[in-house]
Design a protein around this motif. Structure first.
Motif, PDB file in Angstrom:
ATOM      1  N   GLY A 216      44.179 -35.415  54.061  1.00  0.00           N
ATOM      2  CA  GLY A 216      44.339 -34.939  52.690  1.00  0.00           C
ATOM      3  C   GLY A 216      43.008 -34.728  51.989  1.00  0.00           C
ATOM      4  O   GLY A 216      42.802 -33.736  51.290  1.00  0.00           O
ATOM      5  N   ARG A 219      41.395 -31.581  53.303  1.00  0.00           N
ATOM      6  CA  ARG A 219      42.012 -30.362  52.751  1.00  0.00           C
ATOM      7  C   ARG A 219      41.538 -30.114  51.323  1.00  0.00           C
ATOM      8  O   ARG A 219      41.227 -28.981  50.949  1.00  0.00           O
ATOM      9  CB  ARG A 219      43.542 -30.483  52.769  1.00  0.00           C
ATOM     10  N   GLU A 220      41.488 -31.192  50.519  1.00  0.00           N
ATOM     11  CA  GLU A 220      41.094 -31.055  49.117  1.00  0.00           C
ATOM     12  C   GLU A 220      39.651 -30.584  48.976  1.00  0.00           C
ATOM     13  O   GLU A 220      39.294 -29.945  47.980  1.00  0.00           O
ATOM     14  CB  GLU A 220      41.269 -32.394  48.401  1.00  0.00           C
ATOM     15  N   HIS A 221      38.822 -30.913  49.947  1.00  0.00           N
ATOM     16  CA  HIS A 221      37.390 -30.586  49.860  1.00  0.00           C
ATOM     17  C   HIS A 221      36.958 -29.707  51.034  1.00  0.00           C
ATOM     18  O   HIS A 221      35.841 -29.836  51.542  1.00  0.00           O
ATOM     19  CB  HIS A 221      36.569 -31.866  49.802  1.00  0.00           C
TER      20      HIS A 221
END
Length: 458
Positions: A216, A219-221
């Motif tokens: 996660g 994906r966010e960064h």
């Protein structure tokens, strides 16, 4: 090492706990990625030390009262259930053996006067000032730390990866023993063998993290290399205050030990100014590669001192180079005269018998030239290499590329502008070289739009 029944250390935490004192005092830093188990290891071990040292006093702190209450107190409540009682009016945990563990914000840690400590723990130490760490270290002198002739003086801190200008790196890591190096060389490789650090990654503690936690974060960064290097891998030398100007910079790919080519001129990029002048030395190869050799980034240095220092450095690095083998690039703003009537560019040109190439151009154009070089590769000698590389000795520039030079919203113009105190100068010095050299190279200029300030393709 005795552990609490609720704590099963991961392999990296076991290494942290197994470090033995070299002298009576031992201070351990646990530095690394998010969720790496750093704070748990420090809290567990400090709790153990408190139980081993009756009637002693220790302190655990965080940068602010709110953060101390939200994290430290709640953490220790769980760990010390059945072993110590929280006394809110005193701000400490009282152990059955008489030991007191004070929990306090960093800006109030010394309100107990010249308290003599058995141990201390700084949570998220990157939020705290060096003076706090230094003061706590000096307080490790309680007589209660010595049990049956064995000293238990301990200091602990955890932190994420930091810039190389942060005290954790500059004052501690550079002086401490890296636990991943041979213990037999501890007193040789570590200037202070009583200081030890363990580097952790998020992956070290994945079994104790929620399913999909690491995935996660990635994906966010996505594509934010500085963030993942600092917050997942726990690397030093990055900054994540804002969106990095050079998100494509990857030290594993773009950093390399670089030797100058005697057959090529050395390109000097100069950013003038008394507070943070900067000089960058680079070469542009026949293969179309921009290679950064060295940097000089002093603080509060007048221009007459700057030129003398630059000359001395060049003599030490490249003693056989003739003065005519240097080519200079600067900022058109350097053409502004000061009180002496001679502007910075003229002063530099007169001293070095040179001519500074200076052109007024949009910042975005130069940034895109460097991005183009970073994201382009060439096969040389059977290896795929980027068209831009920098020697890791250029620490300030590497930090700038790693995120210390970042975008911030300009409220007046309602647009993002690159900023970075102490880093913009060295980034500009590089840009002056790249921008002007690129305009002369058909390999780059064919995809370089001077009008729109963009690169046509990456």
């Amino acid at each position: 090492m005795k552990v609490w029944e609720s704590y099963e250390p991961n392999p990296r935490q076991k290494i942290f706990h197994a470090i033995r004192p070299f002298n009576p005092k031992l201070i351990k830093g646990y530095v690394g990625g998010l969720g790496g188990g750093k704070s748990v290891a420090c809290e567990q071990e400090q709790s153990y030390i408190c139980q081993r040292t009756p009637d002693g006093m220790s302190v655990a702190l965080r940068s602010t009262l709110g953060r101390a209450e939200a994290s430290l107190i709640e953490d220790f409540r769980k760990i010390l259930l059945g072993h110590a009682k929280w006394i809110a009016s005193k701000s400490w945990f009282q152990f059955d053996n008489g030991h007191k563990l004070i929990v306090t914000p960093a800006d109030q840690w010394d309100r107990w006067g010249s308290v003599e400590l058995v141990s201390f723990y700084m949570q998220e130490a990157q939020e705290c000032d060096w003076r706090v760490f230094d003061g706590l270290s000096q307080r490790l002198r309680s007589k209660h730390a010595i049990v049956d002739g064995v000293p238990f003086y301990r200091g602990y801190f955890d932190a994420r990866g930091v810039k190389k200008t942060h005290w954790i790196y500059k004052n501690f890591v550079t002086q401490a023993w890296d636990v991943d190096t041979p213990e037999s060389r501890r007193n040789v490789m570590g200037k202070n063998p009583d200081w030890v650090y363990v580097k952790a990654t998020t992956y070290d503690n994945v079994e104790n993290l929620p399913p999909g936690y690491v995935e996660g974060l990635l994906r966010e960064h996505a594509n934010n290399i500085p963030w993942t290097k600092m917050m997942i891998s726990g690397e030093f030398g990055f900054d994540i205050e804002g969106r990095p100007v050079y998100e494509c910079y990857d030290p594993d790919f773009h950093n390399a030990t670089i030797l100058d080519d005697p057959a090529l001129p050395i390109l000097r990029g100069v950013d003038f100014g008394y507070n943070h002048p900067a000089v960058v030395w680079a070469q542009y190869t026949r293969d179309g590669r921009l290679l950064v050799l060295r940097e000089f980034c002093p603080e509060s240095m007048a221009r007459h001192e700057l030129v003398r220092e630059v000359e001395a450095l060049q003599q030490s690095w490249w003693p056989n180079r003739h003065v005519s083998s240097y080519r200079d690039f600067g900022d058109i703003a350097g053409e502004q005269a000061n009180s002496t009537g001679i502007n910075d560019i003229e002063f530099w040109e007169n001293y070095f018998s040179t001519s500074i190439e200076s052109r007024k151009a949009r910042i975005s154009e130069g940034l895109n030239v460097i991005r183009k070089l970073m994201t382009s590769t060439k096969k040389i000698g059977g290896a795929i290499v980027p068209l831009f590389q920098v020697d890791p000795e250029c620490e300030r520039l590497c930090e700038a590329l790693g995120g210390a030079y970042y975008y911030e919203m300009d409220k007046k113009d309602d647009k993002e502008v690159p900023v970075g105190k102490g880093y913009r100068d060295v980034a500009d010095a590089l840009r002056y070289i790249a921008q002007l050299v690129a305009e002369e190279d058909p390999q780059i200029s064919e995809t370089y739009s001077s009008g729109g300030g963009t690169i046509a393709r990456y």
